[in-house]
Scaffold this motif. Structure first.
Motif, short mmCIF file in Angstrom:
data_model
loop_
_atom_site.label_atom_id
_atom_site.label_comp_id
_atom_site.label_asym_id
_atom_site.label_seq_id
_atom_site.Cartn_x
_atom_site.Cartn_y
_atom_site.Cartn_z
N ALA A 175 -1.60 -10.48 -1.32
CA ALA A 175 -1.03 -9.85 -0.13
C ALA A 175 -1.42 -8.38 -0.05
O ALA A 175 -1.76 -7.87 1.03
CB ALA A 175 0.50 -9.99 -0.13
N TRP A 176 -1.40 -7.69 -1.19
CA TRP A 176 -1.73 -6.27 -1.23
C TRP A 176 -3.19 -6.02 -0.86
O TRP A 176 -3.53 -4.94 -0.36
CB TRP A 176 -1.46 -5.67 -2.60
CG TRP A 176 -0.03 -5.77 -3.05
CD1 TRP A 176 1.08 -6.04 -2.28
CD2 TRP A 176 0.43 -5.61 -4.38
NE1 TRP A 176 2.20 -6.06 -3.07
CE2 TRP A 176 1.84 -5.80 -4.37
CE3 TRP A 176 -0.19 -5.33 -5.59
CZ2 TRP A 176 2.62 -5.72 -5.50
CZ3 TRP A 176 0.60 -5.26 -6.73
CH2 TRP A 176 1.98 -5.44 -6.68
N GLN A 203 6.11 -11.10 1.26
CA GLN A 203 4.85 -10.99 0.52
C GLN A 203 4.03 -12.28 0.66
O GLN A 203 2.82 -12.22 0.89
CB GLN A 203 5.13 -10.74 -0.97
CG GLN A 203 5.90 -9.50 -1.26
CD GLN A 203 5.03 -8.34 -1.66
OE1 GLN A 203 3.83 -8.46 -1.82
NE2 GLN A 203 5.63 -7.19 -1.82
N LEU A 242 4.47 -3.37 1.54
CA LEU A 242 4.40 -4.50 0.62
C LEU A 242 4.64 -4.11 -0.84
O LEU A 242 5.19 -4.90 -1.61
CB LEU A 242 3.06 -5.22 0.76
CG LEU A 242 2.86 -5.99 2.06
CD1 LEU A 242 1.44 -6.50 2.16
CD2 LEU A 242 3.86 -7.13 2.17
N THR A 280 -3.83 -8.13 3.25
CA THR A 280 -3.16 -7.58 4.43
C THR A 280 -3.84 -6.31 4.94
O THR A 280 -4.16 -6.23 6.13
CB THR A 280 -1.66 -7.34 4.14
OG1 THR A 280 -1.09 -8.57 3.71
CG2 THR A 280 -0.93 -6.85 5.38
N GLU A 312 1.36 -11.77 -4.75
CA GLU A 312 1.60 -10.40 -4.30
C GLU A 312 0.31 -9.59 -4.30
O GLU A 312 0.04 -8.84 -3.35
CB GLU A 312 2.65 -9.72 -5.19
CG GLU A 312 4.05 -10.24 -4.99
CD GLU A 312 5.04 -9.70 -6.00
OE1 GLU A 312 4.62 -9.08 -7.01
OE2 GLU A 312 6.25 -9.91 -5.79
N ALA A 316 2.66 -12.67 4.17
CA ALA A 316 1.56 -11.72 4.37
C ALA A 316 0.30 -12.23 3.69
O ALA A 316 -0.80 -12.13 4.26
CB ALA A 316 1.95 -10.34 3.82
#
Length: 121
Positions: free
Chosen positions: A20-21, A75, A43, A24, A17, A78
């Motif tokens: 992804a944060w 997530q 997200l 992305t 996660e 991404a």
């Protein structure tokens, strides 16, 4: 069905996660800073607001286990897609391996999330 011990799965999921944060908005910033900000809001915001009772201590809007699984898949997707778009290949390969490991370790939790006989104790 009793909630499985998912400490390893949780650590891998949280790491994915975080990727992804970061990845992305990094990938989307090439096109639009608005899209980059929106991606972070989606997200982080969706899993914060929508969660399955028993899976988190604090539930704002309760949803089925299937929705929680779909949010995790969002997530993970991404993280992989954005890492391949924004970062060098070696980093994207590492992210892809992380996501693969996360998918393997999440199986027990996902089985619990979709079970009709779900217990947290």
């Amino acid at each position: 069905m009793k909630k499985p011990d998912d400490r390893i799965a949780s650590a891998l999921r949280f790491t994915a996660e975080l990727v992804a944060w970061v990845a992305t908005p990094w990938a989307l910033s090439k096109y639009s800073w608005v899209l980059a900000v929106l991606a972070v809001v989606v997200l982080i915001g969706l899993p914060t607001v929508f969660s399955t009772p028993g899976d988190k201590k604090q539930v704002i809007i309760p949803v089925s286990g299937t929705v929680t699984i779909l949010l995790v898949l969002l997530q993970l997707a991404a993280a992989v897609i954005a890492s391949w778009s924004a970062w060098p290949a070696y980093a994207a390969v590492l992210v892809s391996l992380l996501v693969a490991a996360t998918l393997v370790t999440e199986r027990h939790r996902w089985r619990w999330l979709v079970s009709t006989d779900r217990r947290t104790g």
